[in-house]
Write an enzyme that holds these catalytic residues in place. Sequence first.
Site, mmCIF file in Angstrom:
data_model
loop_
_atom_site.group_PDB
_atom_site.id
_atom_site.type_symbol
_atom_site.label_atom_id
_atom_site.label_comp_id
_atom_site.label_asym_id
_atom_site.label_seq_id
_atom_site.Cartn_x
_atom_site.Cartn_y
_atom_site.Cartn_z
ATOM 1 N N SER A 153 127.626 136.776 21.819
ATOM 2 C CA SER A 153 126.295 137.289 21.532
ATOM 3 C C SER A 153 125.970 138.476 22.447
ATOM 4 C CB SER A 153 125.301 136.128 21.648
ATOM 5 O OG SER A 153 124.091 136.435 21.041
ATOM 6 N N ASP A 234 125.735 133.093 11.015
ATOM 7 C CA ASP A 234 125.016 134.155 11.721
ATOM 8 C C ASP A 234 124.124 134.836 10.683
ATOM 9 O OD1 ASP A 234 125.391 134.568 14.512
ATOM 10 O OD2 ASP A 234 127.495 135.072 14.158
ATOM 11 N N HIS A 266 125.621 130.433 15.012
ATOM 12 C CA HIS A 266 125.653 131.321 16.181
ATOM 13 C C HIS A 266 125.968 130.574 17.480
ATOM 14 C CE1 HIS A 266 124.580 135.082 18.199
ATOM 15 N NE2 HIS A 266 123.962 134.353 19.118
HETATM 16 N N1 LIG Z 1 115.672 133.493 20.818
HETATM 17 C C1 LIG Z 1 117.028 133.495 20.369
HETATM 18 C C2 LIG Z 1 117.920 132.948 21.457
HETATM 19 C C3 LIG Z 1 119.300 133.502 21.375
HETATM 20 O O1 LIG Z 1 119.555 134.382 20.597
HETATM 21 C C4 LIG Z 1 120.370 132.982 22.249
HETATM 22 C C5 LIG Z 1 120.139 131.847 23.000
HETATM 23 C C6 LIG Z 1 121.169 131.317 23.809
HETATM 24 C C7 LIG Z 1 122.413 131.923 23.809
HETATM 25 C C8 LIG Z 1 122.651 133.052 23.045
HETATM 26 C C9 LIG Z 1 121.631 133.593 22.261
HETATM 27 N N2 LIG Z 1 121.841 134.740 21.524
HETATM 28 C C10 LIG Z 1 122.381 135.908 22.012
HETATM 29 O O2 LIG Z 1 122.662 136.193 23.152
HETATM 30 C C11 LIG Z 1 117.127 132.726 19.055
HETATM 31 O O3 LIG Z 1 116.192 132.730 18.291
HETATM 32 O O4 LIG Z 1 118.147 132.114 18.766
#
Ligand SMILES: N[C@@H](CC(=O)c1ccccc1NC=O)C(=O)O
EC number: 3.5.1.9
Length: 291
Positions: A153, A234, A266
């Site tokens: 991510s 995703d 994801h």
């Molecule tokens: N607020 C985000 C949080 C999120 O994207 C996320 C949370 C924990 C680990 C990785 C994530 N995504 C990207 O870094 C969501 O809605 O999923």
Amino acid sequence: MGGWRDMSAEALEDHYSPSRWSPRLDRDTIIDAHLAVTAAGTERARASGQALLHVPYGDGDGEKLDIYFPTEPSEAFPALVYIHGGYWQCMSKDDSGFAAPPLVSQGVAVVAVDYDIAPKGRMDTMVLQVRRSLAFLVQHYPRIRGIYLCGHSAGAHLAAMVLSTDWTEFQVVPDIKGAVLVSGLYDLEPILHTYVNDALNMSREEAQRNSPMRLVTPAVPPACEVLVAVAQHDSPEFRRQSQEYSQALRAAGWSVSVLDLAGVDHFDVIERLSEDSYVLTQVILNMISRA
Ligand SMILES: N[C@@H](CC(=O)c1ccccc1NC=O)C(=O)O
């Protein structure tokens, strides 16, 4: 770059909220579950093998890394450097060792890197910190031969920024043989218009100069191999970003493969790296053994 400019504010918010796209868990529980699973997996990895924790790679409080050594270390061994996700504003190396057990048992070291998340860290700083952590490893751990990057991510974004590094500003050139970019973001401009930027507080210039999509350089042989992985569940925007970045790399002569992982979202797309038999674990081991 992309049709996101035509999306409503609500739609954009949705597409950049990975938690809303999982058929497995609802959006209010999936992130807590992810934090719990990755932290528990990291605890297991620390308890079961030989790990060197909290190694400073710079002077800052947040500039630390954990090294999980191969179970039977040889004279020289490859290392997988893991860069955690969390939208540049949550998680840490303390949730980032879960992928170690299947790799250390096959002779691969795993290094989990911390960087200053927002709001303390700004995007430019995080990118510089991750680059410096690699230079540190090369300078202090000569037994590491061959580095593989793996990011999830936001961490895949930082790993992609490492690929675009001009190493002449550093004392060393790390031998990066491969990169595994999992469910990443490569164009930061759309997120300027979402809640994600509340903590990051990036300007348009900052977002542009930290967008790997805009920094694709012609591949220099021996080119490192890039695997762009994306989860079936995703969001379409995340999937589009992976597709466009992999196409841009390929057009510039990089050796790129795309892996569309079925049946995962994801979060479990990366959590399952704790399993020996998971397809992505196997693909990573394969990439390392081929080099
Ligand atoms: N607020 C985000 C949080 C999120 O994207 C996320 C949370 C924990 C680990 C990785 C994530 N995504 C990207 O870094 C969501 O809605 O999923």
